[in-house]
Design an enzyme around this catalytic site. Structure first.
Site, PDB file in Angstrom:
ATOM      1  N   THR A 153      -5.103  -3.790 -12.688  1.00  0.00           N
ATOM      2  CA  THR A 153      -4.762  -2.361 -12.507  1.00  0.00           C
ATOM      3  C   THR A 153      -4.179  -1.836 -13.829  1.00  0.00           C
ATOM      4  OG1 THR A 153      -2.602  -2.949 -11.550  1.00  0.00           O
ATOM      5  CG2 THR A 153      -4.412  -2.505 -10.006  1.00  0.00           C
ATOM      6  N   LYS A 179      -3.412 -11.149 -11.560  1.00  0.00           N
ATOM      7  CA  LYS A 179      -3.134  -9.825 -12.112  1.00  0.00           C
ATOM      8  C   LYS A 179      -1.694  -9.488 -11.731  1.00  0.00           C
ATOM      9  CE  LYS A 179      -2.928  -6.248 -10.477  1.00  0.00           C
ATOM     10  NZ  LYS A 179      -1.798  -5.388  -9.934  1.00  0.00           N
ATOM     11  N   THR A 190       2.363  -5.418  -8.148  1.00  0.00           N
ATOM     12  CA  THR A 190       1.724  -6.253  -7.147  1.00  0.00           C
ATOM     13  C   THR A 190       1.173  -7.419  -7.924  1.00  0.00           C
ATOM     14  OG1 THR A 190       1.189  -4.804  -5.343  1.00  0.00           O
ATOM     15  CG2 THR A 190      -0.371  -6.517  -5.794  1.00  0.00           C
ATOM     16  N   GLU A 276       4.230  -3.685 -17.764  1.00  0.00           N
ATOM     17  CA  GLU A 276       3.770  -2.340 -18.117  1.00  0.00           C
ATOM     18  C   GLU A 276       4.480  -1.823 -19.362  1.00  0.00           C
ATOM     19  OE1 GLU A 276       4.330  -0.386 -14.420  1.00  0.00           O
ATOM     20  OE2 GLU A 276       2.370  -0.970 -13.658  1.00  0.00           O
ATOM     21  N   ASN A 402       4.482   4.715 -15.361  1.00  0.00           N
ATOM     22  CA  ASN A 402       4.933   4.838 -13.976  1.00  0.00           C
ATOM     23  C   ASN A 402       5.248   6.261 -13.552  1.00  0.00           C
ATOM     24  OD1 ASN A 402       4.801   2.196 -12.738  1.00  0.00           O
ATOM     25  ND2 ASN A 402       6.046   1.634 -14.512  1.00  0.00           N
TER      26      ASN A 402
END
Lengths: 407, 407
Positions: A153, A179, A190, A276, A402
């Site tokens: 993702t 992932k 996740t 991220e 985010n």
């Protein structure tokens, strides 16, 4: 034990495929399938979140009550979480469609989803994707690699690991892909991990080995309880290597556990380093602890501290924040005994000695903290236990990703 | 109860002063002093962090064993935390110097520090600052206001509140000032709050009232255990209003508690809204809970979720993250019963009904979330308890402030 290339198709008898199903992303693959030619012993560990995504409910049933498993269907883009009865029905439908296309039982098909919470899956696209993938399954390393790309993702790169080891006189292979991204607080990530091995082992020992190892690997990236609605680790063992089935904790079992730890730790570190917006993998080792539990609580508290993570991003040896994060962790320790070191490819430096600042060079510290992989090593000097936790720095890009994720 | 202007000099008999001592900042005031003309009953609550700054150790001793208190000396820039014996000696020296200048006992002088951890205070500058302030103490509202400016660190504005109420037939005043910023995780915020009242009340009841109220106010901004090394709330009561001393939980005590809650909640919300880099105050109310504890755990988990905070910054009704943060909070609840609403000056909208998406307008939700004060209201529909937690959004500037803080 020998490191190998490849991922979920590294072990004998496993095939993979991917497809661009257009679930949410329009310009990339977003579905993957793993298939074993023969039935597998299957183990799984799942999110501890009270809110569990539909695929987690489906998969847990298979791990707990299923006789065997043979395939996994994964999609990226929509998490199928908070989707009620309809979401569960979509899991069943996906498994049924895969079972039909692969001529296996639907109770042998795991499903896994990652992405936005609260939206329903576009089930026709999922079904089309399943049909496409069933036709192009392949044992090639490239097929496993393509699958590892399809499940991402906000990850910036694919994550694979594989290893071979000896058991019962034959060579056994274990491979995996995962992932996961967004490591500030693991609520944002996740984490999906899929492991395949051609080892012959009882389902009971497979599950025990996985549960134990997850505690020292993925759970040292995700803080206990701070798990997403979809977190899932699945491990399939098809016995194709031909070793005598492992049914007790013998030397073969230990060899397997060592291999499992290598693959899981490798994948866990890849997840942490790909947080991220991250620019650095941040490792926190706490040693000299009175217990494993104390070491784990302290290392996780530091690795999840936003203030510490922001300081790592700024290449700033702001050790006060590390001691502060240890202090509010809930674990007891003597602050006046603590030594702290920073380590990276650029060297090692002592920052704290017995709870107060050591006489160190800020310049050298900055240099050490400017590497893509940095470690903080805490010595409590109180016992013989240690633990390692993995995370990443906190950056502008994390916020950007985010704040905009759904759009 | 009547809201008033002013802060620590609002109540009778309290004086304040500030000074530019050049401790770390060179272009602003960085020290403040509060002084009561007469001895005060004193109460305090302090950080639960295992690592406690030297001033916390000093002040706790006064609250626990001191007969009375009469002054507070505060500095911004350096936290005097992780500074060992030397740090404690500096607290003693500061108190001695203030005691000498004010002709009071050194055991009646609280000290408080906020700023960088691990550096020693420049004690000569502190001493100079104390001498300057002792000479210019004033009862004026402006003196209290100047003090509220001097104690700030990364705060963007001063925080004051005051109120008057009736007790024993006379008008009593309670005022306060605080500093605190950086609310992602409260580990980043040293929160200092100073309250003064001319109420006459026993030390025992003063402490009980403060301890209870802190649980519903400052501790709903700071998550339990996630406190900085320096967090301190001090409350001084000098009895100058002339009410009969409160020694039991009568109507006067209740009136005082109401006033105390107003001042503390007002200051707590100001801290939350001034989180480092924040563009919005984010309030989370959980109602319909089975217990107060459940409501508190859930509301705090949502208000501290980085993912939720980043979504608030993006004005994005990403309700899945809210349900997810509730799910990993550790509290049990039925996700399928949850209703969720967003509220602000721009209106109110239902986002979740019974655990899944309600039929709402994304455009309207965005509009509501674009206000400077937004609230998420969760209804568990399971009981009669509720709790409110306060935080802020997570922004680029938060990261910037914390990556660069020491430089």
């Amino acid at each position: 034990m020998e490191k190998k290339t490849g991922g979920v198709t590294a072990a004998k008898g496993f095939m993979a495929a991917s497809a661009a199903a257009g679930i949410k992303y329009q310009d990339r693959t977003d579905m993957a399938m793993i298939y074993s030619k023969t039935p597998c012993a299957a183990a799984g560990t799942f999110t501890t979140n009270v809110v569990k995504a539909a695929p987690v409910v489906w998969d847990r049933e298979i791990v707990e009550n299923g006789a065997y498993a043979q395939a996994v269907v994964i999609n990226a883009g929509i998490a199928n979480a908070c989707t009620g009865e309809k979401g569960l029905a979509y899991c069943r439908q996906t498994a049924e469609m895969a079972a039909e296309a692969l001529h296996i039982s639907k109770e042998a098909v795991f499903v896994a989803s990652t992405g936005v919470i609260g939206q329903q899956l576009p089930i026709e696209r999922i079904v089309n994707g399943v049909e496409k993938m069933a036709e192009k399954l392949s044992e090639e390393e490239s097929a496993g690699h393509e699958a590892s790309l399809a499940i991402l993702t906000t990850d910036t790169h694919e994550k694979e690991a594989a290893v071979s080891f000896e058991a019962g006189g034959v060579t056994v292979t274990l491979g995996g892909m995962c992932k996961g991204s967004g490591m500030i607080h693991p609520d944002m990530c996740t984490m999906l991990s899929f492991l395949t091995t051609d080892l012959a082992i009882s389902k009971e020992l497979l599950l025990e080995a996985l549960r134990e190892d997850v505690e020292d690997t993925y759970n040292m990236v995700s803080v206990d309880g701070d798990t997403s609605t979809n977190d899932t680790v699945l491990l399939l063992a098809n016995g194709a290597a031909g070793n005598p089935e492992i049914t007790e904790k013998n030397a073969d079992y230990e060899a397997f556990k060592k291999a499992l730890n290598y693959v899981n730790a490798t994948l866990a570190k890849q997840i942490a380093g790909d947080g991220e917006g991250a620019t650095a993998l941040f490792e926190v080792r706490v040693k000299g602890a009175e217990s494993k539990k104390q070491a784990k609580i302290l290392s996780k508290s530091v690795v999840t501290s936003n203030l510490t993570k922001a300081a790592i991003y700024g290449h700033d040896a702001n050790w006060g924040r590390i001691l502060c994060a240890m202090g509010y962790s809930g674990a007891q320790f003597d602050p006046d005994q603590v030594d702290l070191f920073f380590e990276s490819a650029a060297g090692r430096i002592q920052i704290i000695e017995n709870g107060t600042a050591a006489d160190y060079s800020e310049e050298k510290a900055k240099q050490i903290l400017s590497e893509p992989e940095v470690a903080a090593v805490v010595d409590l000097k109180a016992g013989k236990y240690e633990a390692t936790a993995w995370g990443c720095d906190l950056t502008y890009d994390y916020v950007k990703i985010n704040a905009d994720y759904r759009s």
